[in-house]
Design an enzyme around this catalytic site. Structure first.
Site, PDB file in Angstrom:
ATOM      1  N   GLY A 172       0.818  -1.205   0.000  1.00 16.53           N
ATOM      2  CA  GLY A 172       0.000   0.000   0.000  1.00 16.53           C
ATOM      3  C   GLY A 172       0.847   1.248   0.000  1.00 16.53           C
ATOM      4  CD  GLU A 202       1.441 -10.282   7.158  1.00 16.58           C
ATOM      5  OE1 GLU A 202       0.445  -9.754   6.631  1.00 16.58           O
ATOM      6  OE2 GLU A 202       1.465 -10.643   8.351  1.00 16.58           O
ATOM      7  N   GLY A 212      -1.588 -10.352   9.993  1.00 10.14           N
ATOM      8  CA  GLY A 212      -0.381 -10.533  10.794  1.00 10.14           C
ATOM      9  C   GLY A 212      -0.069  -9.385  11.719  1.00 10.14           C
TER      10      GLY A 212
END
Length: 641
Positions: free
Chosen positions: A233, A254, A352
């Site tokens: 993002g 992750e 996460g």
């Protein structure tokens, strides 16, 4: 004759006489593969860019025999036709994380959301608490030994392949062959569907000024040699864009996107100082551009691991200087973080975030960071809220939160009481909402009744790390509204002599009203700088100026804690406050100093300024024009002290 060793379901090895013949026996079309799926089963679809698009399409269009099947997955980048109302009798989706392609279905009750830590999903699958009957995935072509790679998606897919009774894989030559815990022998698969199509891309959004400013604030929290966890993002991209001057960064995350690739290529990410899997970029899935996927192919530094490894807080904490950067939808004034619900509706998921916030918190030198823009809905809603909206879930608890970052600065909440937290968060809220937030905080008794609203945006560009002449490193930064207690502790820690020299009287108390006035700044006509030990909020010295309207000269005064006097702290503060004043067009300083206050007189005379002094009883009135500014006419007769 080709010979290879294959993995059986129990983890042992067995001899495969000719894997290529067995491979050929498994090759079918997508439509044929779907016919092998029984009704009433739970089907996992591969994650992110590894979504097997042809299998998903065939499942919906050619799976007329299917009924009451559940479809589960993490975020996927491709289409999700199985959530459309016309397929409700055949498919019911369960989202481990809600992506844009299934959000409406979840919010309308046509699909389900499972709130779960990403680190725990593989265990849930392996112990069949979350049963996976069928896995639809995408893999690379086999190597000479008959092993395929899961490529850009290992995450929860590894456990699904280990556990499913039916495994169907698209075999795509464009899937990169990645290293780590990503390999399966072709004997593990029941059906193989050849495809040749570009992987799904996640295209980066253009950075806006809000994201850039948040990225700058976060970059200042990241030391050289840190290990990073970041996501996808605008804000993660903005952080990466600010790290070009850092050294020897590492990655344990992750997922990652193109920003990591660019920093590896630039020599910024090396992993040399990592304390776990040194030199490796550790991740569980990759999403980004075709260039990124090509770069990941056979890259020896990339270590793909399943989510139960990458997201295990205990594993994360083994990385010293672990910096975890996670987004949020809203944060309340006590520090509770909302990340999976918006307006009472499920929006995304736990993912996460908690895994990495807790892992970074336990890391030696680690920093867990929550980052979000200060407003939403075109600036009409504050993301810093007095309390979360009804129906909003808390993903990260107030006890887990350390740093919260908006475009207006950084709030460090760790070890802070509710009053201190509320003030810190109001200080980084959008100015349009600060007064209302403060009024609501007063109504809830979070803050004192006379608490003032921060008057101006904190000038973080004035922060500097400096060395004293004794070699000690200090952070010299503007004072802020949240420094009230630390300044109070500084004042109460002064000796009687230091107190008298600063205030020209013996002061026994330094009440809230006095301290609040000291930190109530507009950073233009009045400015205060504090000296802190880096990494702490303990203040060892402070300098402040206030502009006198008649002359535009700034009255300046400072004080340094006794155990730091004589070490150059006053000299540093004087130089920095002068730089700040000159930048704001102030023509000079003036000060009243006791004749017995030799340390302060020395600082002024050694500042490089021309000091004009007038003796008035036991006090010198000093005037110190800046050579960079226009000369100021003296307001009284002067003599050199």
């Amino acid at each position: 004759m080709k010979r290879a060793w294959g993995n059986n379901l129990n983890g042992g090895f067995w001899h495969v006489r000719d894997w290529s013949e067995r491979y050929a026996d498994k090759v079918v079309t997508a439509e044929e593969a779907i016919l092998s799926i029984p009704a009433g089963r739970r089907i996992l679809i591969g994650s992110g860019a590894a979504e097997p698009v042809s299998l998903v399409k065939a499942m919906v269009e050619k799976g007329a025999h299917l009924a009451d099947n559940e479809v589960v997955h993490l975020l996927t980048l491709g289409p999700a036709p199985y959530v459309e109302p016309e397929h409700a009798e055949r498919f019911r989706h369960i989202a481990f994380f809600i992506g844009a392609n299934v959000r409406r279905a979840v919010q309308e009750g046509r699909a389900d959301f499972m709130p779960v830590f990403l680190s725990e999903i593989p265990e849930l699958i392996r112990n069949r608490r979350v049963r996976i009957d069928v896995a639809l995935i995408q893999v690379s072509p086999p190597d000479a030994h008959g092993y395929v790679s899961l490529g850009v998606s290992v995450d929860i897919v590894r456990s699904a392949v280990d556990s499913a009774t039916l495994v169907i894989a698209e075999v795509n030559p464009r899937m990169p062959r990645t290293h780590g815990d990503s390999f399966f022998h072709v004997s593990r698969f029941d059906k193989l569907v050849p495809v040749d199509a570009p992987l799904l891309e996640h295209r980066a959004e253009p950075l806006d000024e809000v994201a850039r400013q948040i990225g700058q604030h976060i970059a200042r929290l990241i030391p050289d040699g840190a290990t990073l966890q970041t996501g996808i993002g605008k804000i993660p991209d903005a952080v990466m864009a600010q790290l070009g001057q850092h050294n020897d960064l590492g990655v344990h995350t992750e997922m990652f996107s193109d920003g990591v690739m660019r920093l590896v290529e630039a020599g910024v990410i090396t992993g040399r100082r990592k304390t776990l899997l040194q030199g490796k970029v550790v991740t569980s899935f990759i999403m980004g551009s075709q260039e990124l996927y090509e770069w990941a192919h056979e890259h020896p530094a990339i270590e793909m691991r399943p989510s139960n490894f990458t997201n295990d807080p205990g594993v994360i904490a083994r990385n010293e200087r672990m910096i975890a950067i996670n987004g949020a939808l809203a944060v309340d004034l006590t520090g509770q973080v909302a990340s999976d619900t918006l307006g009472g509706h499920f929006f995304s998921g736990i993912g996460g975030q908690v895994d990495f916030i807790r892992g970074a918190r336990r890391s030696l030198g680690g920093k867990p960071i929550i980052a979000l823009p200060s407003t939403a809905r075109g600036g009409t809603v504050s993301r810093i809220q007095t309390s979360l909206e009804p129906g909003t879930g808390v993903v990260t608890s107030r006890g887990d939160v350390h740093y919260v970052v908006t475009e207006y600065g950084v709030a460090d909440l760790w070890g802070k009481n509710i009053r201190e937290r509320a003030l810190a968060l109001i200080n980084i809220a959008h100015p349009d909402f600060r007064a209302d937030l403060l009024a609501a905080a007063k109504g809830r008794r979070f803050v004192l009744p006379d608490q003032v609203v921060p008057r101006a945006r904190y000038p973080w560009t004035e922060e500097r790390r400096e060395q004293t002449r004794a070699g000690a490193e200090l952070l010299i930064r503007p004072a802020r509204i949240t420094d009230e207690r630390a300044l109070q502790e500084l004042m109460y820690g002064l000796s009687d002599d230091s107190c008298y020299r600063r205030f020209m009287m013996y002061k026994k108390t330094h009440p809230h009203e006095e301290m609040q006035d000291l930190v109530d700044l507009d950073y233009e006509q009045n400015m205060a700088l504090v000296a802190c030990m880096p990494g702490t909020e303990e203040i060892i010295g402070v300098v402040r100026y206030d502009v006198e309207p008649a002359t535009r000269l700034a009255d300046v005064a400072f004080v340094v804690r006794d155990d730091w006097q004589g070490k150059g702290v006053g000299t540093l503060l004087m130089r920095r406050i002068r730089e700040a004043a000159v930048a704001r067009g102030i023509p000079g300083f003036q000060a009243d100093v006791l004749t017995t206050n030799k340390p302060m007189l020395d600082v002024f005379h050694e500042s490089g300024l021309s000091v004009q002094a007038t003796l008035e009883g036991n006090t010198y009135h000093l005037k110190m024009p800046f050579p960079e500014a226009q000369p100021v006419a003296p307001s009284r007769p002067t003599s050199r002290a």
